[in-house]
Every structure is written in structure tokens, then in C-alpha cells.
Design an enzyme around this catalytic site. Sequence first.
Site, mmCIF file in Angstrom:
data_model
loop_
_atom_site.group_PDB
_atom_site.id
_atom_site.type_symbol
_atom_site.label_atom_id
_atom_site.label_comp_id
_atom_site.label_asym_id
_atom_site.label_seq_id
_atom_site.Cartn_x
_atom_site.Cartn_y
_atom_site.Cartn_z
ATOM 1 N N SER A 80 -1.366 -21.496 -3.670
ATOM 2 C CA SER A 80 -2.516 -21.413 -4.575
ATOM 3 C C SER A 80 -3.701 -20.699 -3.950
ATOM 4 O O SER A 80 -4.549 -20.171 -4.677
ATOM 5 C CB SER A 80 -2.949 -22.811 -5.021
ATOM 6 O OG SER A 80 -2.013 -23.341 -5.919
ATOM 7 N N THR A 133 -7.786 -23.252 -5.495
ATOM 8 C CA THR A 133 -8.079 -22.345 -6.615
ATOM 9 C C THR A 133 -9.583 -22.196 -6.875
ATOM 10 O O THR A 133 -10.094 -21.067 -6.865
ATOM 11 C CB THR A 133 -7.331 -22.787 -7.897
ATOM 12 O OG1 THR A 133 -5.961 -22.987 -7.575
ATOM 13 C CG2 THR A 133 -7.466 -21.761 -8.998
ATOM 14 N N HIS A 429 6.828 -24.036 -4.994
ATOM 15 C CA HIS A 429 6.483 -22.992 -5.958
ATOM 16 C C HIS A 429 7.650 -22.020 -6.137
ATOM 17 O O HIS A 429 8.587 -22.011 -5.345
ATOM 18 C CB HIS A 429 5.268 -22.195 -5.469
ATOM 19 C CG HIS A 429 4.042 -23.020 -5.314
ATOM 20 N ND1 HIS A 429 2.882 -22.538 -4.765
ATOM 21 C CD2 HIS A 429 3.784 -24.320 -5.616
ATOM 22 C CE1 HIS A 429 1.963 -23.487 -4.752
ATOM 23 N NE2 HIS A 429 2.484 -24.582 -5.265
HETATM 24 ZN ZN LIG Z 1 1.163 -26.132 -5.684
#
Ligand SMILES: [Zn+2]
Length: 466
Positions: A80, A133, A429
Site C-alpha cells: 500500500s 495510503t 496482495h
Molecule cells: Zn494490504
Amino acid sequence: MKKLIYTLLFVLISVAANGQAKYVFYFIGDGMGVNQVNGTEMYQAERQNGRIGVEPLLFTQFPVATMATTFSATNSVTDSAAAGTALATGKKTYNSAISVGEDKNPIETVAEKAKKAGKKVGVTTSVSVDHATPAAFYAHQADRNMNYEIAIDLTKANFDFYAGGGFLKPDKTHDRKDAPNIFPIFEEAGYTVARGYNDYKAKSKDAGKMILIQEEGKDPSCLPYAIDRKSDDLTLAQITESAIDFLTKGKNKGFFLMVEGGKIDWACHANDAATVFNEVKDMDDAIKVAYEFYKKHPKETLIVVTADHETGGIVLGTGRYELNLKALQYQKHSADGLSKQISELRKSKGNKVTWEDMKEFLGNEMGFWKQFPISWEQEKKLRDEFEQSFVRNKVVFAESMYSKSEPMAARAKEVMDQISMVGWVSGGHSAGYVPVFAIGAGSQLFGEKIDNTEIPKRIAKAAGYK
Ligand SMILES: [Zn+2]
């Protein structure tokens, strides 16, 4: 060629007709790949109308829809931090970098450009404000785990509005030394800290700059999952509403607002489908708030919705050419919530939980036996775990990235996956395409398949940031 020229002309004319995006909403669903979105819509169709198909979310109905690639500079599969950096700066970097390049030098973010252009700027999330993020929009640090340093960067970016669950390391630097608490530092830098929605409403009028987090005593790492929410919990929709309210007060020169649905990713790390679909729906509810604003200023507002990467490798269908997503409606809590309740059950029964107690509990919490039958093999899976962790009391907690859960909760979730026919590849991910949706001023700039680095560049173009 002629067609291309006409298309370009059309784009230019429509940009001119719509004018610049004075107001920008940038929604990022962390971990929200195409199947997370499609799955939510198919779940809604089954659940609400008992039919096969999709019951669309608001954001998937936006007129512009495309997809983006997400790989980072160093990894085929991004984290991220690198993805947040790409989405914030338009540059690829190494995994775990927060808006610095591979040379560790800071890269200017689209939010910083907006600030320079005289816009009010907000950065918000459903996880902690110092998480990767949101951090990628205001901070510049070599490592995403430097939460203290990231939090201090928030004062340097000097944005107008920040919001999220809270802060992870308010008084410890990366190397774990005691450090001055961040909250007095925020106040010194001119920020008002509001704890909860009501506190925001009480303080916003007199505040120059605002940090909105949850009430004291709540877990600062995130807002609760939508599926576990209690009536007094702060929500992403309330955060979006507060941000719009704050960023438009006084002299209104426009704003840039990033809103992250951060826990779609967490639920995917835990391979918890019911919780994922509820989180995607919850972000859609926050997007509805932005859409209401858009309807009042359609020529000056741009809404972009995308994701940083896919998480979990979720698949809809496990081989039988069918789905049974409607079963997920009987799951009343996230796997985390379920785990907590199992621990409580253990305590309340003085560690003497019977199989009948467990069946009753799972019937109420997951719908097993009560709402739909489960197979002999599925019952055996649950029964074996019951023998192991309740009769023999051997409890090995099942760990995923953001949670630790009672093994019984983990098994129940696996049985629910089998019943709903949702599959998962991993707890990490993946590199799949992520969706991009847009509406409003400059949305035509998002036409063809793009790389994630294009998104902030096109937002800057739509909004006229230099
Ligand atoms: Zn993650």
C-alpha cells in the site's frame, strides 16, 4: 486516425465545457480489486432480490470506467505504501516507501500541488491517519512503519483537514525512543483535535485546521468494520461529510479531498468475504455523500474512485458454475468480531463450552443449521476444531496481517467460504487490475486502460494544479 482526432477533440471540448475541477474527491478502496466490487454487487442482487446478477453500487454507475495496473518499482505485487505513492505522486517507488523515490528523496504529491494552487486539502481514512495510503499524500518517509515521523509530517504539509481512527505511535519514534507526544505538537501547529462526530460539530466553527479521530478509548488503529458497527461509532460517511463541511467553510476556493476505505484490505487479508462486501458498500455510502455535493456543483466537481491493489486473490466461484452469496447475510460479525465473541463465550461458561452451545452460537452468528444446512464434512471440520480448542483446550490463534483470531472463528469462516462458493488465493496482495471510475469535470481524461501513476497526473490536469 480520424476517429482518434475526433475523440481527442471531443475530450478537449468536453473539458472546456465542464471547466476545471474546483472540487476533487479521490476515493481509494484499499485492496479493492475488480472482484471485490463485482462480488459486492452480486451479493446485493442475491440478498436483496434473490436473483442472479448485479445490484449496482453508486460508483460503478459513473459514466467513465476503466482499469489500472498497480506493480511497484521493485515488486510485481505492490504494497500500500508504493501504491499510495504512485496514486499520490504519479511516480513508482519501492515497496514500503512513503512518497519518496528509490533515491529516498521526497516526491511532490497531488495533494501538495492542490495546496500550492490555493485549494483547501483534506486527507482521510477509515484506518489510522498515519497508515500507508493516507500518509503517501502528506508525508515523505523512507519506511511506512515510521508512524511517529509520518504523523509529524502532517504538520509540515499543513493541510486543512485530516481524519481517521487515530494514531499508531503518538509518542514513540521508529527506533522506539521516547518522543514528545504528537498531540501537543499538533495543537502548537494550529490544529484542533476533535474526538468523534459530535465533538467535530462542536469544534469545527472555531477551528482553523482540523484533525478528526475517534473518541478516546476506541481502537486508534481503525474505525470498526461496517459489519461490526455500533451506533456511536464514527463512520467513513460522517468523515466525508465533515470534510466537505470543513473544506468549504469561509472563503471557498475549492478543495482536494482523499478518502480511503482502508479496511476492505484488512478484511481481504483475513479472507473474510461477508466483511469485505460490507466494507465496499460502506465506501459506496461515503461516495454517496460526495455525489450529493457533485449534484450541486456538477460542472466543477470531479469524483475519482479507484484502488491501490487487489488483496487476497478473491474469486467468485469455486468450480461449480454457481454462487451462493446470499448465505453471507447471516454472518453477523467480522471474523474478528466472531473471534472476540468466542473468547467471551469461553469465559462466560468457565471454559466448559459444550458442542450444543457452540452449535447454537454458530447458528445465530453464521446461520449454520438454522438458516441453511451444512454438509457432513463441514460439520466435521467444525466439530474437530471444537474438540481441539474447547475439549482439549489447544488454542492456536489463526494469524493474518491485521488480526489474530480464535481457530474456531477461522474454521467457521472457511465453512462460510465453501457455502457461499467464494475462494481465496492467499492472505497477501495480488497484481490484478484495479478498477477506476470517474464522474464530473475532467472525468473524460480517464478513458483507456492506464497505469496507476497516470491517475494523479490526470487529476492535476483536470483541476489545473501545476
Ligand atoms: Zn494490504
